[in-house]
Motif scaffolding. Structure first.
Motif, PDB file in Angstrom:
ATOM      1  N   GLU A 178       5.101  -5.267   7.572  1.00  0.00           N
ATOM      2  CA  GLU A 178       4.921  -3.821   7.627  1.00  0.00           C
ATOM      3  C   GLU A 178       5.942  -3.112   8.528  1.00  0.00           C
ATOM      4  OE1 GLU A 178       0.959  -2.689   8.559  1.00  0.00           O
ATOM      5  OE2 GLU A 178       0.039  -3.862   6.955  1.00  0.00           O
ATOM      6  N   PRO A 179       7.247  -3.229   8.209  1.00  0.00           N
ATOM      7  CA  PRO A 179       8.252  -2.490   8.996  1.00  0.00           C
ATOM      8  C   PRO A 179       7.987  -0.990   8.893  1.00  0.00           C
ATOM      9  CG  PRO A 179       9.189  -3.335   6.955  1.00  0.00           C
ATOM     10  CD  PRO A 179       7.842  -3.953   7.079  1.00  0.00           C
ATOM     11  N   LYS A 180       8.018  -0.307  10.021  1.00  0.00           N
ATOM     12  CA  LYS A 180       7.543   1.071  10.108  1.00  0.00           C
ATOM     13  C   LYS A 180       8.194   2.012   9.105  1.00  0.00           C
ATOM     14  CE  LYS A 180       6.072   0.934  14.946  1.00  0.00           C
ATOM     15  NZ  LYS A 180       6.243   1.522  16.291  1.00  0.00           N
ATOM     16  N   VAL A 181       9.516   2.076   9.091  1.00  0.00           N
ATOM     17  CA  VAL A 181      10.206   3.065   8.266  1.00  0.00           C
ATOM     18  C   VAL A 181       9.976   2.805   6.778  1.00  0.00           C
ATOM     19  CG1 VAL A 181      12.440   4.053   7.656  1.00  0.00           C
ATOM     20  CG2 VAL A 181      11.969   3.405  10.024  1.00  0.00           C
ATOM     21  N   ILE A 182      10.151   1.552   6.362  1.00  0.00           N
ATOM     22  CA  ILE A 182      10.025   1.215   4.945  1.00  0.00           C
ATOM     23  C   ILE A 182       8.573   1.212   4.502  1.00  0.00           C
ATOM     24  CG2 ILE A 182      10.483  -0.557   3.197  1.00  0.00           C
ATOM     25  CD1 ILE A 182      12.850  -1.461   4.891  1.00  0.00           C
ATOM     26  N   TRP A 183       7.703   0.595   5.317  1.00  0.00           N
ATOM     27  CA  TRP A 183       6.333   0.393   4.868  1.00  0.00           C
ATOM     28  C   TRP A 183       5.546   1.690   4.758  1.00  0.00           C
ATOM     29  CZ3 TRP A 183       4.303  -3.017   2.051  1.00  0.00           C
ATOM     30  CH2 TRP A 183       2.910  -3.098   1.918  1.00  0.00           C
ATOM     31  N   SER A 184       5.880   2.678   5.545  1.00  0.00           N
ATOM     32  CA  SER A 184       5.170   3.953   5.452  1.00  0.00           C
ATOM     33  C   SER A 184       5.344   4.565   4.070  1.00  0.00           C
ATOM     34  CB  SER A 184       5.671   4.923   6.529  1.00  0.00           C
ATOM     35  OG  SER A 184       7.061   5.160   6.397  1.00  0.00           O
ATOM     36  N   SER A 185       6.543   4.411   3.482  1.00  0.00           N
ATOM     37  CA  SER A 185       6.795   4.938   2.136  1.00  0.00           C
ATOM     38  C   SER A 185       6.067   4.107   1.087  1.00  0.00           C
ATOM     39  CB  SER A 185       8.300   4.939   1.842  1.00  0.00           C
ATOM     40  OG  SER A 185       8.992   5.760   2.762  1.00  0.00           O
ATOM     41  N   VAL A 186       6.120   2.770   1.242  1.00  0.00           N
ATOM     42  CA  VAL A 186       5.433   1.883   0.303  1.00  0.00           C
ATOM     43  C   VAL A 186       3.933   2.130   0.351  1.00  0.00           C
ATOM     44  CG1 VAL A 186       4.921  -0.523  -0.281  1.00  0.00           C
ATOM     45  CG2 VAL A 186       7.219   0.113   0.478  1.00  0.00           C
ATOM     46  N   LEU A 187       3.397   2.291   1.564  1.00  0.00           N
ATOM     47  CA  LEU A 187       1.966   2.505   1.738  1.00  0.00           C
ATOM     48  C   LEU A 187       1.524   3.814   1.096  1.00  0.00           C
ATOM     49  CD1 LEU A 187      -0.608   1.344   2.991  1.00  0.00           C
ATOM     50  CD2 LEU A 187      -0.060   2.575   5.092  1.00  0.00           C
ATOM     51  N   MET A 188       2.349   4.838   1.199  1.00  0.00           N
ATOM     52  CA  MET A 188       2.011   6.125   0.600  1.00  0.00           C
ATOM     53  C   MET A 188       1.901   5.989  -0.924  1.00  0.00           C
ATOM     54  SD  MET A 188       4.078   9.744   0.861  1.00  0.00           S
ATOM     55  CE  MET A 188       5.540   9.026   0.103  1.00  0.00           C
ATOM     56  N   ALA A 226       1.299  -5.430  -4.651  1.00  0.00           N
ATOM     57  CA  ALA A 226       1.835  -5.302  -6.004  1.00  0.00           C
ATOM     58  C   ALA A 226       2.872  -4.183  -6.079  1.00  0.00           C
ATOM     59  CB  ALA A 226       0.698  -5.037  -6.989  1.00  0.00           C
ATOM     60  N   VAL A 227       2.592  -3.060  -5.430  1.00  0.00           N
ATOM     61  CA  VAL A 227       3.526  -1.935  -5.418  1.00  0.00           C
ATOM     62  C   VAL A 227       4.811  -2.312  -4.686  1.00  0.00           C
ATOM     63  CG1 VAL A 227       3.912   0.391  -4.487  1.00  0.00           C
ATOM     64  CG2 VAL A 227       1.765  -0.165  -5.633  1.00  0.00           C
ATOM     65  N   SER A 228       4.679  -3.030  -3.571  1.00  0.00           N
ATOM     66  CA  SER A 228       5.844  -3.463  -2.806  1.00  0.00           C
ATOM     67  C   SER A 228       6.752  -4.356  -3.644  1.00  0.00           C
ATOM     68  CB  SER A 228       5.382  -4.212  -1.548  1.00  0.00           C
ATOM     69  OG  SER A 228       6.489  -4.658  -0.788  1.00  0.00           O
ATOM     70  N   ILE A 229       6.156  -5.308  -4.366  1.00  0.00           N
ATOM     71  CA  ILE A 229       6.929  -6.208  -5.228  1.00  0.00           C
ATOM     72  C   ILE A 229       7.586  -5.423  -6.360  1.00  0.00           C
ATOM     73  CG2 ILE A 229       6.753  -8.139  -6.852  1.00  0.00           C
ATOM     74  CD1 ILE A 229       4.467  -9.212  -5.073  1.00  0.00           C
ATOM     75  N   PHE A 230       6.844  -4.498  -6.949  1.00  0.00           N
ATOM     76  CA  PHE A 230       7.372  -3.703  -8.066  1.00  0.00           C
ATOM     77  C   PHE A 230       8.565  -2.858  -7.614  1.00  0.00           C
ATOM     78  CE2 PHE A 230       7.577   0.052 -10.748  1.00  0.00           C
ATOM     79  CZ  PHE A 230       7.511  -0.482 -12.017  1.00  0.00           C
ATOM     80  N   ILE A 231       8.474  -2.234  -6.454  1.00  0.00           N
ATOM     81  CA  ILE A 231       9.576  -1.406  -5.939  1.00  0.00           C
ATOM     82  C   ILE A 231      10.816  -2.262  -5.687  1.00  0.00           C
ATOM     83  CG2 ILE A 231      10.349  -0.019  -3.984  1.00  0.00           C
ATOM     84  CD1 ILE A 231       7.506   1.064  -3.753  1.00  0.00           C
ATOM     85  N   CYS A 232      10.612  -3.425  -5.079  1.00  0.00           N
ATOM     86  CA  CYS A 232      11.740  -4.328  -4.817  1.00  0.00           C
ATOM     87  C   CYS A 232      12.395  -4.769  -6.123  1.00  0.00           C
ATOM     88  CB  CYS A 232      11.265  -5.554  -4.031  1.00  0.00           C
ATOM     89  SG  CYS A 232      10.808  -5.211  -2.323  1.00  0.00           S
ATOM     90  N   PHE A 233      11.564  -5.080  -7.122  1.00  0.00           N
ATOM     91  CA  PHE A 233      12.108  -5.519  -8.409  1.00  0.00           C
ATOM     92  C   PHE A 233      12.858  -4.380  -9.100  1.00  0.00           C
ATOM     93  CE2 PHE A 233      11.766  -6.467 -12.987  1.00  0.00           C
ATOM     94  CZ  PHE A 233      12.415  -7.696 -12.989  1.00  0.00           C
ATOM     95  N   PHE A 234      12.334  -3.174  -8.999  1.00  0.00           N
ATOM     96  CA  PHE A 234      13.003  -2.012  -9.592  1.00  0.00           C
ATOM     97  C   PHE A 234      14.396  -1.830  -8.997  1.00  0.00           C
ATOM     98  CE2 PHE A 234      14.036   2.526  -9.295  1.00  0.00           C
ATOM     99  CZ  PHE A 234      14.056   2.861 -10.648  1.00  0.00           C
TER     100      PHE A 234
END
Length: 244
Positions: A196-206, A161-169
């Motif tokens: 789960e691409p390393k650089v991007i996903w680490s920020s999304v996961l946080m 949900a957070v990943s989708i929200f960030i992309c939409f923002f």
């Protein structure tokens, strides 16, 4: 045993393995557990799951197919409300506040999170994560050890949900508000969650773990942890007993 998913309910926790699903409930201070064969994926899900950027909609189709009566009921109710209230009067008794899709999604995310957090679901959700973390590290599910585990998990649906929200923002800042922007955001957000691409996903996961902790989980009591431990233990027993 590989864990393919977990779910928390109002008084329950379930885990899914290779072949089985175990669901434990707390009722009248007693824990009961039901184990059953895992449902196989429908053909439409299997087909869509092989196509990147399209597979994100497979779970939506599956939900609609499995719960078509509920979706039909919701559509009929929405249609009736629209027919009854639109154009009924020339007097505006209520002031409408313009709100875009981004604000609506944020509002929905916060409200849904608060409802889950203050209900028993939030504690069972945390217990589900803590048992999964303990099992994945060394499979030792003692109550003392489970209590030391974090109540966030990297595979939680909140991260999607957070990943989708960030992309939409991001996309809405460039292309504006629109249905197609949301659909593209859904597709891209799902691919980030899936790959789960390393650089991007680490920020999304946080960010996702912060949202999990603040909104979608609450500190569980022993009874919540025991229900989740029971579900995982029974699933493991069933899976190991039926290994080929």
């Amino acid at each position: 045993m590989k864990i393919y998913g977990g779910r928390a309910g109002y008084n329950s926790v379930s885990f899914t393995g290779d072949k089985y699903q175990a669901l434990s409930r707390l009722k009248d201070r007693k824990i009961t557990t039901e184990t059953r064969l895992k449902k196989g994926d429908k053909k439409i899900t299997i087909i869509f799951s092989k196509v990147p950027f399209v597979r994100s909609f497979s779970m939506v189709f599956e939900l609609i197919i499995e719960n078509w009566r509920r979706f039909l009921f919701a559509a009929i109710v929405s249609l009736l409300i629209e027919l009854i209230f639109i154009g009924k009067s020339n007097f505006h008794l209520l002031y409408t506040i313009p709100i875009n899709t981004l604000e609506m999604l944020f509002f929905f995310l916060v409200i849904a999170g608060l409802v889950i957090k203050i209900s028993p679901i939030g504690k069972y959700h945390a217990a589900e994560h803590m048992i999964a973390n303990a099992y994945e590290s060394n499979q030792n599910l003692t109550l003392e050890r489970v209590k030391k585990q974090p109540r966030t998990h990297r595979d939680c649906g909140t991260n999607l949900a957070v990943s989708i929200f960030i992309c939409f923002f991001i996309l809405s800042m460039v292309f504006g508000d629109g249905v197609w922007v949301f659909l593209v955001s859904w597709s891209i957000g799902y691919e980030l969650w899936k790959t789960e691409p390393k650089v991007i996903w680490s920020s999304v996961l946080m960010i996702g773990k912060v949202v999990q902790y603040i909104l979608f989980t609450a500190k569980p009591e022993d009874k919540h942890l025991k229900v989740a431990i029971e579900a995982m233990t029974r699933l493991q027993e069933k899976e190991l007993a039926n290994e080929n």
